[in-house]
Design a protein around this motif. Structure first.
Motif, PDB file in Angstrom:
ATOM      1  N   LEU A 143      -9.769 -60.007 -91.017  1.00 19.71           N
ATOM      2  CA  LEU A 143      -9.594 -60.153 -89.568  1.00 19.71           C
ATOM      3  C   LEU A 143     -10.432 -59.160 -88.770  1.00 19.71           C
ATOM      4  N   HIS A 144     -11.044 -58.179 -89.443  1.00 20.29           N
ATOM      5  CA  HIS A 144     -11.967 -57.287 -88.735  1.00 20.29           C
ATOM      6  C   HIS A 144     -13.111 -58.085 -88.118  1.00 20.29           C
ATOM      7  N   HIS A 145     -13.474 -59.180 -88.780  1.00 19.56           N
ATOM      8  CA  HIS A 145     -14.530 -60.053 -88.245  1.00 19.56           C
ATOM      9  C   HIS A 145     -14.109 -60.627 -86.892  1.00 19.56           C
ATOM     10  N   ALA A 146     -12.826 -60.991 -86.764  1.00 21.26           N
ATOM     11  CA  ALA A 146     -12.314 -61.495 -85.480  1.00 21.26           C
ATOM     12  C   ALA A 146     -12.245 -60.370 -84.449  1.00 21.26           C
ATOM     13  N   ASP A 147     -11.891 -59.159 -84.885  1.00 20.51           N
ATOM     14  CA  ASP A 147     -11.860 -58.007 -83.975  1.00 20.51           C
ATOM     15  C   ASP A 147     -13.231 -57.778 -83.350  1.00 20.51           C
ATOM     16  N   MET A 148     -14.262 -57.826 -84.178  1.00 19.96           N
ATOM     17  CA  MET A 148     -15.615 -57.585 -83.681  1.00 19.96           C
ATOM     18  C   MET A 148     -16.055 -58.681 -82.715  1.00 19.96           C
ATOM     19  N   TYR A 149     -15.647 -59.921 -82.994  1.00 18.43           N
ATOM     20  CA  TYR A 149     -15.977 -61.012 -82.074  1.00 18.43           C
ATOM     21  C   TYR A 149     -15.307 -60.790 -80.725  1.00 18.43           C
ATOM     22  N   ALA A 150     -14.029 -60.395 -80.749  1.00 19.80           N
ATOM     23  CA  ALA A 150     -13.301 -60.165 -79.498  1.00 19.80           C
ATOM     24  C   ALA A 150     -13.918 -59.023 -78.694  1.00 19.80           C
ATOM     25  N   LYS A 151     -14.327 -57.966 -79.379  1.00 17.83           N
ATOM     26  CA  LYS A 151     -14.842 -56.781 -78.694  1.00 17.83           C
ATOM     27  C   LYS A 151     -16.305 -56.933 -78.290  1.00 17.83           C
ATOM     28  N   GLN A 152     -17.139 -57.448 -79.180  1.00 18.47           N
ATOM     29  CA  GLN A 152     -18.576 -57.467 -78.926  1.00 18.47           C
ATOM     30  C   GLN A 152     -19.042 -58.722 -78.208  1.00 18.47           C
ATOM     31  N   GLN A 153     -18.454 -59.867 -78.546  1.00 19.04           N
ATOM     32  CA  GLN A 153     -18.903 -61.119 -77.936  1.00 19.04           C
ATOM     33  C   GLN A 153     -18.123 -61.452 -76.662  1.00 19.04           C
ATOM     34  N   LEU A 154     -16.801 -61.385 -76.752  1.00 21.09           N
ATOM     35  CA  LEU A 154     -15.982 -61.728 -75.588  1.00 21.09           C
ATOM     36  C   LEU A 154     -15.776 -60.550 -74.641  1.00 21.09           C
ATOM     37  N   LYS A 155     -16.062 -59.331 -75.115  1.00 17.34           N
ATOM     38  CA  LYS A 155     -15.929 -58.112 -74.291  1.00 17.34           C
ATOM     39  C   LYS A 155     -14.494 -57.916 -73.775  1.00 17.34           C
ATOM     40  N   ILE A 156     -13.520 -58.125 -74.658  1.00 18.72           N
ATOM     41  CA  ILE A 156     -12.119 -57.933 -74.276  1.00 18.72           C
ATOM     42  C   ILE A 156     -11.791 -56.446 -74.366  1.00 18.72           C
ATOM     43  N   ARG A 157     -11.446 -55.830 -73.258  1.00 17.34           N
ATOM     44  CA  ARG A 157     -11.140 -54.398 -73.235  1.00 17.34           C
ATOM     45  C   ARG A 157      -9.723 -54.124 -73.728  1.00 17.34           C
ATOM     46  N   ARG A 158      -8.770 -54.896 -73.247  1.00 20.05           N
ATOM     47  CA  ARG A 158      -7.365 -54.658 -73.609  1.00 20.05           C
ATOM     48  C   ARG A 158      -6.982 -55.635 -74.723  1.00 20.05           C
ATOM     49  N   TYR A 159      -7.153 -55.177 -75.943  1.00 21.52           N
ATOM     50  CA  TYR A 159      -6.982 -56.014 -77.132  1.00 21.52           C
ATOM     51  C   TYR A 159      -6.199 -55.234 -78.170  1.00 21.52           C
ATOM     52  N   ILE A 160      -5.178 -55.888 -78.759  1.00 16.74           N
ATOM     53  CA  ILE A 160      -4.345 -55.270 -79.794  1.00 16.74           C
ATOM     54  C   ILE A 160      -4.182 -56.281 -80.927  1.00 16.74           C
ATOM     55  N   ARG A 161      -4.339 -55.810 -82.156  1.00 20.86           N
ATOM     56  CA  ARG A 161      -4.019 -56.672 -83.302  1.00 20.86           C
ATOM     57  C   ARG A 161      -3.125 -55.908 -84.268  1.00 20.86           C
ATOM     58  N   TYR A 162      -2.002 -56.519 -84.609  1.00 18.42           N
ATOM     59  CA  TYR A 162      -1.121 -55.986 -85.646  1.00 18.42           C
ATOM     60  C   TYR A 162      -1.052 -57.038 -86.739  1.00 18.42           C
ATOM     61  N   HIS A 194      -6.825 -67.687 -70.658  1.00 17.07           N
ATOM     62  CA  HIS A 194      -6.904 -69.029 -71.241  1.00 17.07           C
ATOM     63  C   HIS A 194      -8.270 -69.254 -71.891  1.00 17.07           C
ATOM     64  N   ASP A 195      -9.337 -68.787 -71.220  1.00 16.76           N
ATOM     65  CA  ASP A 195     -10.684 -68.941 -71.785  1.00 16.76           C
ATOM     66  C   ASP A 195     -10.818 -68.148 -73.083  1.00 16.76           C
ATOM     67  N   TRP A 196     -10.328 -66.913 -73.086  1.00 18.82           N
ATOM     68  CA  TRP A 196     -10.398 -66.079 -74.290  1.00 18.82           C
ATOM     69  C   TRP A 196      -9.561 -66.662 -75.419  1.00 18.82           C
ATOM     70  N   GLN A 197      -8.401 -67.185 -75.057  1.00 18.59           N
ATOM     71  CA  GLN A 197      -7.531 -67.771 -76.078  1.00 18.59           C
ATOM     72  C   GLN A 197      -8.208 -68.962 -76.742  1.00 18.59           C
ATOM     73  N   GLN A 198      -8.878 -69.790 -75.944  1.00 18.70           N
ATOM     74  CA  GLN A 198      -9.577 -70.942 -76.497  1.00 18.70           C
ATOM     75  C   GLN A 198     -10.741 -70.503 -77.381  1.00 18.70           C
ATOM     76  N   ALA A 199     -11.481 -69.485 -76.928  1.00 17.96           N
ATOM     77  CA  ALA A 199     -12.617 -68.994 -77.706  1.00 17.96           C
ATOM     78  C   ALA A 199     -12.164 -68.375 -79.024  1.00 17.96           C
ATOM     79  N   MET A 200     -11.082 -67.583 -79.002  1.00 14.17           N
ATOM     80  CA  MET A 200     -10.568 -66.961 -80.214  1.00 14.17           C
ATOM     81  C   MET A 200     -10.046 -68.022 -81.186  1.00 14.17           C
TER      82      MET A 200
END
Length: 369
Positions: A190-209, A224-230
């Protein structure tokens, strides 16, 4: 390994420790190592899960791999990933969420994403590919392949996914929840998804447990846009499916339900289902004490552990209420113990007479005979 010394497998292995370790070392060096069959167990709390526990000698291998790989991957993981990492547990995650809520000048919305049957859905080929991107030791990669291929989720969860889903069409999948290596593999995957959220979508407030993802923004449409992209990225790149029934987007001021707490900017409370589950288990333990099935010490340890978790929220009244339960049972147990020691027994219960019994005093004289 902590807590395993009294285990039968551990005791048998420790009896010939050095010889067993030398045999295991030889298998690892010449590449003949194969994991033993897993022990299967079903747990029902907090939800139904299939646990596959490895053999004791396999645990030794898992710990060795974890001790080598985990420090290396820790340098690559993002700070906002909180599961199965040193100094990044549930309480660190809640503190970061509170920081997000307090630091925003505008009210925030929260969006929670939950991956359907994450451990059962981890694709073997994709996981091996992600490991090969960072690990360049052929022998270690071969050993990791053996561990990954030692289990498969089979058809247990097929009914949850469409026949043409990547869950079915992308080859073998599934890593056992009981493996220590599975925790590390999950974070690597899931680190691959973390990097996509941070580097591609530029999500600042992001938490994964682990497989629970939480994102915040002041605009609901952006979430909604971020949720669809993720959702699309997880499906197309990692072959994971977001559970559509568990997608929630709501104002954060209502309380963010995450990792067992309901989190507000300056306070927290325990999730209601967690409290009800503990009360049920605690009452069962206390009743077990009176039946001499559970020791007083084990109950106290369990209560202290839960209290340490609960104290992070606003639970003073709840803890005192449960201490009242404890005091009542402690007193009843002391009375019961005293009675047994001094051979004091309660008189036997007299049989209750039926109104239709021949000896009943309320019956007419002709009915008593």
């Amino acid at each position: 390994m902590v807590g395993k010394r009294k285990n039968d497998k551990a005791a048998a292995s420790n009896y010939n420790l050095m010889s067993n370790l030398l045999v295991l070392q030889n298998e690892l060096v010449n590449g003949s190592y194969q994991p033993a069959p897993y022990r299967n167990r079903i747990i029902k709390e907090p939800k139904l899960r299939h646990i596959q526990a490895p053999d004791f000698r396999d645990r030794i291998v898992h710990h060795a791999i974890h001790d080598v790989l985990n420090p290396f991957y820790e340098r690559h993981f993002i700070p906002d990933s909180y599961a199965c990492r040193p100094r990044r547990g549930t309480h660190s995650a809640t503190a970061k969420i509170q920081y997000f809520l307090r630091s925003s000048k505008k009210p925030l919305y929260a969006c929670k994403l939950d991956i359907s049957k994450f451990y059962a859905s981890v694709n073997h080929a994709r996981l091996k590919q992600l490991l090969a991107e960072k690990v360049n030791d052929p022998k270690l990669l071969a050993l990791l392949d053996v561990i990954i291929d030692s289990t498969d989720s089979g058809t247990e969860y097929d009914y949850l996914f469409a026949p043409n889903s990547f869950f079915h069409t992308k080859g073998s999948r599934g890593i056992p929840i009981g493996n220590l290596t599975s925790q590390l593999f999950a974070n690597i995957y899931l680190h691959h998804a973390d990097m996509y959220a941070k580097q591609q979508l530029k999500i600042r407030r992001y938490i994964r447990y682990m497989d629970d993802i939480l994102i915040f923004h002041t605009e609901k449409n952006q979430l909604h846009d971020w949720q669809q992209a993720m959702t699309e990225f997880l499906y197309n790149d990692l072959y994971l499916t977001i559970n559509p029934r568990k997608i929630r987007t709501y104002p954060a001021r209502l309380g963010v339900d995450f990792v067992g707490y309901v989190i507000y900017p300056h306070s927290m409370r325990l999730r209601g289902s967690s409290v009800r589950r503990f009360k049920k288990r605690y009452r069962k333990q206390l009743n077990g004490l009176l039946a001499d099935k559970v020791s007083k010490n084990s109950i106290q340890m369990s209560f202290d552990a839960w209290t340490a978790h609960a104290r992070h929220a606003n639970t003073n009244r709840l803890v005192e209420h449960l201490r009242g339960w404890q005091d009542e049972y402690w007193f009843a147990y002391a009375v019961q113990k005293y009675a047994r020691k001094n051979h004091i027994f309660s008189p036997p219960k007299q049989n209750q007479l039926s109104l239709f019994d021949d000896a009943c005093l309320f019956c007419p004289p002709d009915r008593r005979e």
